[in-house]
Design a protein around this motif. Structure first.
Motif, PDB file in Angstrom:
ATOM      1  N   LEU A   1      48.475  -5.546  41.541  1.00 29.89           N
ATOM      2  CA  LEU A   1      49.097  -5.652  42.870  1.00 29.89           C
ATOM      3  C   LEU A   1      50.588  -5.343  42.814  1.00 29.89           C
ATOM      4  O   LEU A   1      51.123  -4.651  43.688  1.00 29.89           O
ATOM      5  CB  LEU A   1      48.851  -7.039  43.469  1.00 29.89           C
ATOM      6  CG  LEU A   1      47.406  -7.373  43.817  1.00 29.89           C
ATOM      7  CD1 LEU A   1      47.302  -8.804  44.343  1.00 29.89           C
ATOM      8  CD2 LEU A   1      46.830  -6.379  44.813  1.00 29.89           C
ATOM      9  N   GLN A   2      51.254  -5.854  41.784  1.00 28.54           N
ATOM     10  CA  GLN A   2      52.680  -5.544  41.620  1.00 28.54           C
ATOM     11  C   GLN A   2      52.877  -4.056  41.365  1.00 28.54           C
ATOM     12  O   GLN A   2      53.762  -3.426  41.952  1.00 28.54           O
ATOM     13  CB  GLN A   2      53.272  -6.348  40.463  1.00 28.54           C
ATOM     14  CG  GLN A   2      53.418  -7.811  40.753  1.00 28.54           C
ATOM     15  CD  GLN A   2      54.004  -8.536  39.566  1.00 28.54           C
ATOM     16  OE1 GLN A   2      55.007  -8.111  39.003  1.00 28.54           O
ATOM     17  NE2 GLN A   2      53.366  -9.632  39.170  1.00 28.54           N
ATOM     18  N   CYS A   3      52.068  -3.505  40.498  1.00 30.64           N
ATOM     19  CA  CYS A   3      52.161  -2.081  40.175  1.00 30.64           C
ATOM     20  C   CYS A   3      51.927  -1.240  41.429  1.00 30.64           C
ATOM     21  O   CYS A   3      52.647  -0.263  41.675  1.00 30.64           O
ATOM     22  CB  CYS A   3      51.147  -1.739  39.091  1.00 30.64           C
ATOM     23  SG  CYS A   3      51.188  -0.024  38.570  1.00 30.64           S
ATOM     24  N   LEU A   4      50.955  -1.620  42.228  1.00 26.72           N
ATOM     25  CA  LEU A   4      50.668  -0.892  43.464  1.00 26.72           C
ATOM     26  C   LEU A   4      51.848  -0.963  44.429  1.00 26.72           C
ATOM     27  O   LEU A   4      52.245   0.048  45.013  1.00 26.72           O
ATOM     28  CB  LEU A   4      49.407  -1.440  44.126  1.00 26.72           C
ATOM     29  CG  LEU A   4      49.043  -0.846  45.478  1.00 26.72           C
ATOM     30  CD1 LEU A   4      48.842   0.660  45.376  1.00 26.72           C
ATOM     31  CD2 LEU A   4      47.789  -1.514  46.024  1.00 26.72           C
ATOM     32  N   MET A   5      52.428  -2.151  44.584  1.00 21.04           N
ATOM     33  CA  MET A   5      53.568  -2.313  45.485  1.00 21.04           C
ATOM     34  C   MET A   5      54.733  -1.417  45.057  1.00 21.04           C
ATOM     35  O   MET A   5      55.301  -0.690  45.868  1.00 21.04           O
ATOM     36  CB  MET A   5      54.011  -3.781  45.493  1.00 21.04           C
ATOM     37  CG  MET A   5      55.224  -4.052  46.364  1.00 21.04           C
ATOM     38  SD  MET A   5      55.761  -5.764  46.286  1.00 21.04           S
ATOM     39  CE  MET A   5      56.352  -5.873  44.596  1.00 21.04           C
ATOM     40  N   TYR A   6      55.072  -1.454  43.786  1.00 18.53           N
ATOM     41  CA  TYR A   6      56.181  -0.623  43.298  1.00 18.53           C
ATOM     42  C   TYR A   6      55.834   0.860  43.362  1.00 18.53           C
ATOM     43  O   TYR A   6      56.690   1.695  43.652  1.00 18.53           O
ATOM     44  CB  TYR A   6      56.577  -1.020  41.874  1.00 18.53           C
ATOM     45  CG  TYR A   6      57.120  -2.421  41.773  1.00 18.53           C
ATOM     46  CD1 TYR A   6      58.159  -2.852  42.597  1.00 18.53           C
ATOM     47  CD2 TYR A   6      56.587  -3.324  40.868  1.00 18.53           C
ATOM     48  CE1 TYR A   6      58.636  -4.155  42.499  1.00 18.53           C
ATOM     49  CE2 TYR A   6      57.070  -4.626  40.769  1.00 18.53           C
ATOM     50  CZ  TYR A   6      58.090  -5.028  41.588  1.00 18.53           C
ATOM     51  OH  TYR A   6      58.575  -6.307  41.499  1.00 18.53           O
ATOM     52  N   SER A   7      54.589   1.206  43.098  1.00 15.27           N
ATOM     53  CA  SER A   7      54.174   2.611  43.147  1.00 15.27           C
ATOM     54  C   SER A   7      54.269   3.171  44.563  1.00 15.27           C
ATOM     55  O   SER A   7      54.708   4.314  44.760  1.00 15.27           O
ATOM     56  CB  SER A   7      52.749   2.763  42.624  1.00 15.27           C
ATOM     57  OG  SER A   7      52.664   2.367  41.276  1.00 15.27           O
TER      58      SER A   7
END
Length: 172
Positions: A95-101
């Motif tokens: 979820l964090q990776c998706l948000m930053y991506s």
């Protein structure tokens, strides 16, 4: 993040970035291998709890990106890759990776539009589309005719997104 998980993630992301840059595709065998690695590792190290951890991560990454795929925001390879990322790293990280991506994807897209001097026109189209959807509940503008899409490999945004997510991940 465990060292093994970090290296599995790093190798999968590096290969996906290269193939997306080179061929504009993320191979199924890479996404499948990443998911199998995640499920296998967590199943072996955590038993049933590890399989639940990998399954929840896979579902979170896959299903959220499936929504973006449905509106033609990304390709199917990106959807499957985020499923693999989730299986390797779990729900919280994916979820964090998706948000930053998504943040980096917006920056890259805005940069491309600015370099092509199309930013104002595209921003107006987006505002009009949002207005018609919110006011009239009409999605016709999103489905209307042949549109030109701004395209770039989403892995260009995923790489810095993953790096930031790893960097900002709490130790423990």
């Amino acid at each position: 993040m465990e060292q093994e998980v970090f290296w599995m993630l790093s190798v999968c992301i590096a290969i996906a970035c290269y193939t997306d840059w080179r061929n504009s595709i993320i191979p199924n065998r890479l996404t499948f291998a990443g998911a199998v690695l995640g499920f296998s590792y967590h199943g072996i190290t955590g038993g049933l709890g590890g399989l639940v951890f990998a399954s929840a991560g896979f579902a979170a990454g896959f299903l959220l990106l499936l929504a973006l795929y449905a509106v033609r925001g990304i390709g199917a390879g990106d959807v499957k890759m985020f499923g693999a990322i989730g299986a390797i790293t779990g729900v919280s990280f994916v979820l964090q990776c998706l948000m930053y991506s998504i943040f980096f994807g917006a920056l890259i897209g805005a940069g491309i539009l600015l370099s092509r001097q199309q930013f104002i026109r595209r921003a107006g189209q987006l505002a009009f589309g949002l207005f018609t959807f919110l006011w009239f509940r009409d999605m016709g503008i999103w489905k209307a005719g042949k549109q030109e899409y701004l395209r770039f490999p989403f892995m260009y945004a995923v790489l810095p997104g993953c790096i930031i997510a790893v960097w900002l991940m709490p130790a423990g």
